[in-house]
Design a protein around this motif. Structure first.
Motif, PDB file in Angstrom:
ATOM      1  N   PHE A  10       0.869  -1.171   0.000  1.00  0.00           N
ATOM      2  CA  PHE A  10       0.000   0.000   0.000  1.00  0.00           C
ATOM      3  C   PHE A  10       0.904   1.218   0.000  1.00  0.00           C
ATOM      4  O   PHE A  10       1.631   1.458   0.961  1.00  0.00           O
ATOM      5  CB  PHE A  10      -0.878  -0.048   1.261  1.00  0.00           C
ATOM      6  CG  PHE A  10      -1.855   1.074   1.418  1.00  0.00           C
ATOM      7  CD1 PHE A  10      -2.422   1.724   0.341  1.00  0.00           C
ATOM      8  CD2 PHE A  10      -2.238   1.483   2.700  1.00  0.00           C
ATOM      9  CE1 PHE A  10      -3.341   2.752   0.514  1.00  0.00           C
ATOM     10  CE2 PHE A  10      -3.155   2.502   2.889  1.00  0.00           C
ATOM     11  CZ  PHE A  10      -3.703   3.146   1.791  1.00  0.00           C
ATOM     12  N   CYS A  11       0.880   1.988  -1.083  1.00  0.00           N
ATOM     13  CA  CYS A  11       1.792   3.133  -1.169  1.00  0.00           C
ATOM     14  C   CYS A  11       1.510   4.166  -0.085  1.00  0.00           C
ATOM     15  O   CYS A  11       2.394   4.937   0.288  1.00  0.00           O
ATOM     16  CB  CYS A  11       1.717   3.771  -2.553  1.00  0.00           C
ATOM     17  SG  CYS A  11       0.053   4.203  -3.083  1.00  0.00           S
ATOM     18  N   MET A  12       0.272   4.186   0.430  1.00  0.00           N
ATOM     19  CA  MET A  12      -0.056   5.087   1.529  1.00  0.00           C
ATOM     20  C   MET A  12      -0.069   4.367   2.870  1.00  0.00           C
ATOM     21  O   MET A  12      -0.668   4.834   3.835  1.00  0.00           O
ATOM     22  CB  MET A  12      -1.400   5.781   1.268  1.00  0.00           C
ATOM     23  CG  MET A  12      -1.329   6.833   0.179  1.00  0.00           C
ATOM     24  SD  MET A  12      -2.839   7.798   0.010  1.00  0.00           S
ATOM     25  CE  MET A  12      -3.896   6.607  -0.802  1.00  0.00           C
ATOM     26  N   GLY A  13       0.577   3.217   2.922  1.00  0.00           N
ATOM     27  CA  GLY A  13       0.704   2.509   4.188  1.00  0.00           C
ATOM     28  C   GLY A  13       1.607   3.273   5.155  1.00  0.00           C
ATOM     29  O   GLY A  13       2.256   4.255   4.796  1.00  0.00           O
ATOM     30  N   GLY A  14       1.639   2.795   6.393  1.00  0.00           N
ATOM     31  CA  GLY A  14       2.450   3.442   7.423  1.00  0.00           C
ATOM     32  C   GLY A  14       3.503   2.499   7.966  1.00  0.00           C
ATOM     33  O   GLY A  14       3.347   1.951   9.068  1.00  0.00           O
ATOM     34  N   PRO A  15       4.609   2.292   7.240  1.00  0.00           N
ATOM     35  CA  PRO A  15       5.625   1.339   7.701  1.00  0.00           C
ATOM     36  C   PRO A  15       6.588   1.902   8.741  1.00  0.00           C
ATOM     37  O   PRO A  15       7.458   1.174   9.220  1.00  0.00           O
ATOM     38  CB  PRO A  15       6.380   1.016   6.405  1.00  0.00           C
ATOM     39  CG  PRO A  15       6.280   2.272   5.600  1.00  0.00           C
ATOM     40  CD  PRO A  15       4.913   2.833   5.908  1.00  0.00           C
ATOM     41  N   ARG A  16       6.434   3.199   9.104  1.00  0.00           N
ATOM     42  CA  ARG A  16       7.319   3.797  10.114  1.00  0.00           C
ATOM     43  C   ARG A  16       6.471   4.334  11.262  1.00  0.00           C
ATOM     44  O   ARG A  16       5.523   5.088  11.041  1.00  0.00           O
ATOM     45  CB  ARG A  16       8.131   4.952   9.508  1.00  0.00           C
ATOM     46  CG  ARG A  16       9.101   4.517   8.429  1.00  0.00           C
ATOM     47  CD  ARG A  16       9.999   5.675   8.009  1.00  0.00           C
ATOM     48  NE  ARG A  16       9.268   6.730   7.338  1.00  0.00           N
ATOM     49  CZ  ARG A  16       9.491   8.028   7.494  1.00  0.00           C
ATOM     50  NH1 ARG A  16      10.422   8.442   8.349  1.00  0.00           N
ATOM     51  NH2 ARG A  16       8.799   8.919   6.810  1.00  0.00           N
ATOM     52  N   LEU A  17       6.807   3.919  12.466  1.00  0.00           N
ATOM     53  CA  LEU A  17       6.113   4.383  13.663  1.00  0.00           C
ATOM     54  C   LEU A  17       7.114   5.158  14.521  1.00  0.00           C
ATOM     55  O   LEU A  17       8.119   4.608  14.965  1.00  0.00           O
ATOM     56  CB  LEU A  17       5.542   3.198  14.444  1.00  0.00           C
ATOM     57  CG  LEU A  17       4.612   3.543  15.611  1.00  0.00           C
ATOM     58  CD1 LEU A  17       3.337   4.213  15.103  1.00  0.00           C
ATOM     59  CD2 LEU A  17       4.273   2.286  16.411  1.00  0.00           C
ATOM     60  N   LEU A  18       6.835   6.436  14.725  1.00  0.00           N
ATOM     61  CA  LEU A  18       7.675   7.299  15.551  1.00  0.00           C
ATOM     62  C   LEU A  18       6.945   7.534  16.868  1.00  0.00           C
ATOM     63  O   LEU A  18       5.820   8.037  16.869  1.00  0.00           O
ATOM     64  CB  LEU A  18       7.942   8.627  14.837  1.00  0.00           C
ATOM     65  CG  LEU A  18       8.416   8.528  13.381  1.00  0.00           C
ATOM     66  CD1 LEU A  18       8.646   9.911  12.788  1.00  0.00           C
ATOM     67  CD2 LEU A  18       9.683   7.679  13.278  1.00  0.00           C
ATOM     68  N   VAL A  19       7.586   7.178  17.972  1.00  0.00           N
ATOM     69  CA  VAL A  19       6.900   7.139  19.269  1.00  0.00           C
ATOM     70  C   VAL A  19       7.630   8.031  20.269  1.00  0.00           C
ATOM     71  O   VAL A  19       8.867   7.958  20.409  1.00  0.00           O
ATOM     72  CB  VAL A  19       6.848   5.691  19.807  1.00  0.00           C
ATOM     73  CG1 VAL A  19       6.067   5.647  21.121  1.00  0.00           C
ATOM     74  CG2 VAL A  19       6.214   4.759  18.772  1.00  0.00           C
ATOM     75  N   ALA A  20       6.870   8.868  20.969  1.00  0.00           N
ATOM     76  CA  ALA A  20       7.447   9.668  22.053  1.00  0.00           C
ATOM     77  C   ALA A  20       8.151   8.739  23.038  1.00  0.00           C
ATOM     78  O   ALA A  20       7.602   7.702  23.436  1.00  0.00           O
ATOM     79  CB  ALA A  20       6.348  10.473  22.737  1.00  0.00           C
ATOM     80  N   ARG A  21       9.351   9.106  23.444  1.00  0.00           N
ATOM     81  CA  ARG A  21      10.179   8.190  24.226  1.00  0.00           C
ATOM     82  C   ARG A  21       9.486   7.641  25.478  1.00  0.00           C
ATOM     83  O   ARG A  21       9.658   6.452  25.797  1.00  0.00           O
ATOM     84  CB  ARG A  21      11.505   8.868  24.598  1.00  0.00           C
ATOM     85  CG  ARG A  21      12.563   7.883  25.079  1.00  0.00           C
ATOM     86  CD  ARG A  21      13.920   8.537  25.254  1.00  0.00           C
ATOM     87  NE  ARG A  21      14.460   9.058  24.010  1.00  0.00           N
ATOM     88  CZ  ARG A  21      15.137   8.311  23.126  1.00  0.00           C
ATOM     89  NH1 ARG A  21      15.331   7.022  23.357  1.00  0.00           N
ATOM     90  NH2 ARG A  21      15.617   8.873  22.046  1.00  0.00           N
ATOM     91  N   PRO A  22       8.668   8.421  26.209  1.00  0.00           N
ATOM     92  CA  PRO A  22       8.012   7.841  27.390  1.00  0.00           C
ATOM     93  C   PRO A  22       7.077   6.678  27.064  1.00  0.00           C
ATOM     94  O   PRO A  22       6.792   5.851  27.937  1.00  0.00           O
ATOM     95  CB  PRO A  22       7.236   9.031  27.969  1.00  0.00           C
ATOM     96  CG  PRO A  22       7.974  10.240  27.500  1.00  0.00           C
ATOM     97  CD  PRO A  22       8.453   9.889  26.133  1.00  0.00           C
TER      98      PRO A  22
END
Length: 489
Positions: free
Chosen positions: A293-305
């Motif tokens: 899916f070209c609009m998929g979300g393969p990167r998850l950026l998470v606040a460190r806490p």
């Protein structure tokens, strides 16, 4: 009619659709259609080449120059396009069967997403077909000035393997609404719904020659369509690499193009996010359509806490996502579309390990019925400059990275060459607006993923292409403006 669980040994229409007729390829070639859930061929379709593209463009040109479609009122075209939507719904079982068989999509996904969306796209553009108009302009001249919006002519539509039905509809429906004619070259591996849709379009009353379908190899039939001097516009969805080539070829002839290309979207989870919603959205974003899916979300950026907490939840939840036979209504993740796609994902996972990444879950193939399966995979602890983070994997793989500040999160999200989609998880409305404005993406989702509707445009920036599909913005590239100035002297 066969049920969605039945794999046919032959295909009803395996020929080219040119000028309203089902024709064999001029050179007599055929190509296998493979079921990704088993790796077995289920039939063959015609293998078109440059000669067949010539015939299709000639039929389209004759239909545009001499046929009734271009001269119909918008209201007349609207009635036919609305009938197409009705026929898609009436033939939903068959379209579900073909799309699942061809791509490996779970039948439930095919029904509620692919088939439903295709019908909605034709329905939406049937409404816009009645609003293709110009405007009068006041000038100091002693003249009446007005603009007209006119169709371009022959549209070459080139579509990919991952959403054959939806991405062909998103081009053919607005092209027809504006009064154009189409030559469609579907993806090499996934031609079935394109051929069935040619049948439905004809049944709905689309005149002969207005829509033509040529199946075959992209390097042969697709290249011939790109280079054909009789084509007035190219509408392309595919990889960034092939899109660059297509745009360069079109540029040589000054042929207008729209390009919806690759993506590598990030979803940012801020510390004030609803964790349950964020996890659900993250999983949907990377396993939807097996990550193809070209609009998929393969990167998850998470606040460190929240980083360790989310990794722990993902480690428990992702292995429980149902992976299996796409004909099973309970399946959420089916096979990938071809063996080469599995091999590509496998190579990226190996690279992640070499780069110091930690496999939280998955990371390997799933042996099932000889099909092209890969387990949904979560990878932690990769540096932002890793190839696995920066490049488009196009499979069921999620990388998870921590961040410390809002500015850092935005910089990381924008750090890849792509800009198709992005996402934000936050309960802070001001932050949602502020961050959305700074993300390099054609569409930004807040507190969910893949919220798409034919009224809402999507498309890319940077290496994700240019132009928009859906909405009135998706109709505009299929028209050109003409000014008429009549002297009153």
């Amino acid at each position: 009619m066969p049920s969605p669980t039945t794999a046919p040994s032959t295909l009803e229409h395996g020929e080219l659709f040119i000028g309203g007729q089902w024709l064999p390829a001029a050179a007599g070639g055929r190509r296998d259609v493979v079921d990704p859930s088993t790796g077995n061929a289920v039939g063959t379709v015609a293998e078109g080449d440059a000669g067949d593209i010539d015939a299709a463009v000639a039929a389209a040109r004759a239909a545009f120059d001499q046929g009734p479609w271009r001269g119909m009122s918008g209201r007349e075209r609207a009635r036919i396009l609305h009938r197409v939507a009705d026929l898609i719904r009436e033939n939903a079982d068959e379209l579900v069967r073909l799309e699942s068989l061809d791509v490996g999509k779970p039948v439930t996904l095919c029904r509620v997403v692919d088939v439903a969306t295709a019908a909605e796209v034709y329905e939406y553009y049937s409404g816009l077909a009645q609003a293709v108009d110009g405007a009068t302009r006041e000038t100091p001249m002693n003249a009446v000035a007005y603009t007209r919006r006119e169709p371009l002519g022959v549209v070459g539509a080139i579509t990919p393997f991952n959403f054959p039905l939806i991405l062909s509809s998103s081009k053919i429906a607005p092209a027809l609404a504006a009064g154009n004619v189409v030559v469609h070259k579907p993806a090499d591996d996934t031609p079935l719904s394109a051929l069935f849709m040619a049948k439905l379009l004809s049944e709905a009353g689309v005149p002969d020659g207005v829509v033509n379908v040529v199946t075959g190899a992209g390097a042969v039939a697709g290249e011939a369509l790109l280079r054909h001097p009789g084509v007035d516009k190219i509408a392309f969805t595919g990889s960034t690499a092939i899109g660059r080539h297509a745009a360069a070829v079109a540029g040589e002839a000054l042929t207008p193009v729209t390009m919806e290309l690759g993506g590598n979207a990030a979803q940012i989870v801020f510390e004030d996010a609803d964790v349950e919603k964020a996890v659900g959205s993250a999983i949907k974003a990377f396993v939807f359509n097996t990550g193809q899916f070209c609009m998929g979300g393969p990167r998850l950026l998470v606040a460190r806490p929240l980083y360790d907490t989310l990794l722990g939840i993902l480690a428990q939840a992702v292995p429980g996502v149902p992976v299996g036979d796409p004909r099973d209504p309970e399946t959420v993740v089916g096979p990938m579309a071809a063996e080469r796609h599995v091999a590509k994902v496998e190579s990226y996972v190996a690279q992640a390990v070499a780069d110091g990444g930690r496999i939280v879950c998955g990371g390997e193939r799933l042996a099932l019925n000889g099909g092209f399966y890969f387990k949904p995979t979560v990878i932690a602890d990769l540096a932002n400059d890793s190839r696995v983070v920066q490049e488009e994997i196009f499979g069921p793989v999620l990388t998870v990275q921590p961040f410390d500040t809002e500015d850092e999160a935005i910089a990381m999200a924008n750090s890849t060459p792509y800009g198709l989609a992005s996402g934000i998880q936050t309960t802070n409305l001001a932050r949602a607006h502020r961050v959305a404005a700074r993300l390099d993406a054609g569409i930004v989702w807040v507190n969910d993923w893949a919220m798409l509707d034919p009224a809402v445009p999507f498309g890319g920036v940077k290496a994700s292409g240019f132009g928009r599909e859906y909405g009135p913005e998706g109709l505009a590239p299929y028209t050109r403006d003409k000014s008429v100035v009549i002297s009153l002297d």
